[in-house]
Design a protein around this motif. Structure first.
Motif, PDB file in Angstrom:
ATOM      1  N   GLU A 123      42.221 -10.125  24.041  1.00 16.35           N
ATOM      2  CA  GLU A 123      43.127 -10.782  23.094  1.00 16.35           C
ATOM      3  C   GLU A 123      44.299 -11.431  23.822  1.00 16.35           C
ATOM      4  O   GLU A 123      44.732 -12.539  23.474  1.00 16.35           O
ATOM      5  N   LEU A 124      44.806 -10.772  24.855  1.00 14.06           N
ATOM      6  CA  LEU A 124      45.935 -11.345  25.608  1.00 14.06           C
ATOM      7  C   LEU A 124      45.485 -12.549  26.430  1.00 14.06           C
ATOM      8  O   LEU A 124      46.249 -13.512  26.601  1.00 14.06           O
ATOM      9  N   ILE A 125      44.242 -12.512  26.940  1.00 17.22           N
ATOM     10  CA  ILE A 125      43.710 -13.678  27.662  1.00 17.22           C
ATOM     11  C   ILE A 125      43.553 -14.849  26.696  1.00 17.22           C
ATOM     12  O   ILE A 125      43.861 -16.006  27.047  1.00 17.22           O
ATOM     13  N   SER A 126      43.111 -14.578  25.482  1.00 19.69           N
ATOM     14  CA  SER A 126      42.982 -15.635  24.470  1.00 19.69           C
ATOM     15  C   SER A 126      44.335 -16.278  24.185  1.00 19.69           C
ATOM     16  O   SER A 126      44.449 -17.511  24.067  1.00 19.69           O
ATOM     17  N   ASN A 127      45.352 -15.440  24.070  1.00 20.79           N
ATOM     18  CA  ASN A 127      46.705 -15.968  23.816  1.00 20.79           C
ATOM     19  C   ASN A 127      47.165 -16.861  24.971  1.00 20.79           C
ATOM     20  O   ASN A 127      47.793 -17.916  24.755  1.00 20.79           O
TER      21      ASN A 127
END
Length: 630
Positions: free
Chosen positions: A34-38
């Motif tokens: 999720e943090l990589i997506s952000n």
């Protein structure tokens, strides 16, 4: 510095945080995803991750993306359920990347790993940072509003834009498996390149800057749509659906079984995982699925900003959603491609095994073609059973085929194989192993036989040295022990039909040759007809006697056309002195399978063959002892 007049507000339902954060994201990889997506949506080029195993444990994730100002933190980051694509009326970032975020729930994932979250973000030379504490949030559950502690507000800085998130108060006690985390991240995205790199603990060995294939050592691969275009008529509507929706992907198969985690097909939309590994077949227990992996891009399922076809945790698509025709067709397309690939794999693997055997100097097709018509069907069946068995490796195939070729000349082996075929188990690997075990048993039995035969050879040698009568002694001895004439001849029979024909064609004529005898006719296990004329050991051979055996052979071939090139003539004596002209006739006829042999030749060949049988058995025993030692 913090500004006491400014506040950040986080409005929530504690149940939402628990169910969509704490309980949904209890492991590190999905939270990291999720943090990589952000970071991707912030047009970052680098994501730096630091996993600190020292006490107290912590995780830091920093990117060099666009960052957020104070208002964006309040209006966008801290707002649960904000659909970025709807609110901004675009599914592209300012850097023209396809937006990955959609539900606005990714921020909750961090609370599944740690209770304290510190967020620092820089945009246009201004820095804002604050702390969110899960226990403090729970304490505010009655008001449903939580005000994070602001550490810095619009502080001037020379640092480049980007966002850093520090996760503390971790629940986990065990150390971080960095290589495992790297592999898991690789399986969740297909967006990595020199323009978007993930760095883990500043270790170049853990850096992710390229998208690896599903299996590192694949044997075969098939790309859709390219490798299926030649067969599109068999599934035209599904094929057109895939092409029209720009579906693309690859199915790989490995040379050896894959681990459970590697098996199956995964789906990406916009470069992010939307379906974890799935077999797309009701026959997922077949051996094929231990070797298969693949990935497909299905961006079309995420085109609508309102409709969401993905589960909340992005692990699977909502296949069972009533009325979702596109997902239903996608599933049927993938099922069809998997089924077609399974057939392609079997053929490719069979040919690869045959090629491996050819490289070792054995042409299976030629070997089978050289067998007689009665032997070919069963030989072809057993070879195909070995080559097509999905659970037999290439190395095992070579061993099995070697055994089969060595033993196939024995009638007993063929009978045993035929019985397995009648039982319908010939394709089973256990049955194939039984055949190779049988070779050891058979070799042992033949070793016993060979010891007895050696004694028989010694007796025959004695008769020859004593110049025994070929009619009263030698002929009867050969009828009882036909293998002295041909090692493959297990049973010696007078062919009555042939014999009667010979009597009519060549009636006894005492004036021509008072001691001529009626010939033997018999066949060996390969179907070769033997015409045999015995002479006393001390007789001098004449051109006429040699020519006569040639006439016998020619007569048999004319009367029985199916025996052409399968009739051999033998004139046997033990005196190799020829009258004038006879030697020249003998040499000329050898090219026509007409031979003059001595009893001594027969003895030598019989000794050699039976000694080889015995030696073959001892070699098997030696190999068995060696393997037991290992």
């Amino acid at each position: 510095m913090a500004n006491s007049n400014k506040k950040l507000k986080f409005t929530f339902q504690i149940g939402t945080i628990d169910h969509l954060g704490v309980k949904l994201y209890s492991t590190i990889p999905p939270m990291i995803a999720e943090l990589i997506s952000n970071a991707w949506d912030a047009d970052a080029h680098n994501v730096y991750m630091y996993f600190n195993d020292a006490s107290p444990k912590s995780i830091i994730v920093r990117d060099d993306g666009s960052g957020m100002d104070f208002d964006e933190l309040n209006d966008k980051f801290l707002k649960i359920g904000r659909n970025r694509r709807v609110s901004t009326n675009t599914d592209r970032t300012p850097g023209e990347r396809p937006v990955l975020g959609k539900k606005g729930l990714g921020k909750l994932s961090m609370f599944g790993i740690g209770k304290k979250i510190t967020i620092s973000t820089i945009k246009d030379g201004k820095k804002n940072s604050f702390v969110m504490d899960y226990d403090a949030i729970k304490a505010c559950s009655q008001q449903n509003t939580y005000e994070p502690v602001i550490l810095e507000y619009e502080a001037a800085t020379q640092e480049v834009s980007g966002t850093e998130i520090k996760i503390e108060n971790l629940a986990r006690q065990s150390g971080f498996d960095l290589e495992g985390i790297r592999k898991n991240i690789l399986s969740r995205f297909s967006i990595f390149s020199s323009d978007f790199v993930v760095h883990i603990n500043d270790d170049d060995n853990l850096k992710i800057d390229t998208n690896g294939i599903i299996t590192e050592n694949y044997q075969f691969k098939w790309d859709f749509p390219r490798d299926f275009s030649g067969e599109q008529q068999s599934f035209q509507s599904l094929y057109d659906f895939g092409v029209n929706n720009k579906i693309s992907g690859t199915i790989y198969t490995s040379a050896t079984p894959l681990s459970k985690k590697q098996q199956g097909i995964i789906l990406f939309s916009r470069g992010k995982l939307v379906q974890e590994s799935m077999s797309f077949s009701e026959r997922a227990n077949d051996n094929f699925f231990q070797y298969m992996a693949g990935s497909f891009a299905v961006d079309f399922i995420d085109e609508s900003p309102e409709v969401d076809n993905c589960s909340t945790d992005r692990k699977s698509l909502a296949w069972d959603t009533y009325g979702n025709t596109d997902l239903d067709i996608l599933k049927r397309l993938l099922e069809k491609l998997v089924s077609m690939t399974q057939n392609k794999w079997r053929l490719s693997r069979k040919e690869a095994k045959k090629q491996k055997i050819r490289e070792r100097g054995v042409d299976l097709d030629k070997w089978i073609d050289d067998l007689n018509p009665t032997e070919k069907p069963l030989a072809r069946k057993i070879v195909d059973a070995i080559l097509e068995n999905e659970s037999i490796s290439e190395d095992a195939v070579n061993n099995y085929i070697s055994y089969i070729r060595d033993m196939y000349g024995f009638t007993g082996f063929q009978d045993f194989t035929a019985k397995l075929d009648e039982l319908g188990v010939l394709g089973n690997e256990n049955a194939i192993k039984l055949l190779t075990d049988w070779s050891e048993i058979e070799a042992k039995e033949y070793a016993k036989i060979s010891m007895g035969r050696i004694k028989t050879i010694e007796q025959f040698d004695k008769y020859i040295r004593e110049n025994a009568s070929e009619n009263k002694v030698i002929q009867k001895f050969l009828e009882e022990f036909p293998w002295l004439l041909d090692p493959k001849m297990e049973k010696f029979e007078r062919e009555v039909t042939f014999s009667n024909l010979l009597k009519r064609k060549f009636p006894d004529d005492t004036e021509l040759e008072s001691n001529r005898r009626i010939d033997f006719l018999c066949t060996n296990s390969s179907g070769i007809v033997h015409v045999i004329e015995l002479k006393r050991p001390n007789i001098k051979l004449t051109s006429k006697q040699i020519q006569q055996i040639a006439e016998y052979v020619e007569f048999i071939e004319k009367q029985f056309p199916q025996t052409v090139n399968k009739v051999k003539g033998y004139l046997i004596s033990d005196n190799m002195t020829y009258e004038p002209g006879a030697e020249r006739v003998r040499r000329a006829l050898e090219s026509e399978d007409i031979f003059v042999k001595s009893y001594s030749d027969l003895l030598a060949e019989a000794r050699l063959y039976n000694n080889e049988l015995y030696n073959h058995y001892t070699k098997i025993e030696d190999k068995k002892k060696e393997s037991n030692r290992l």
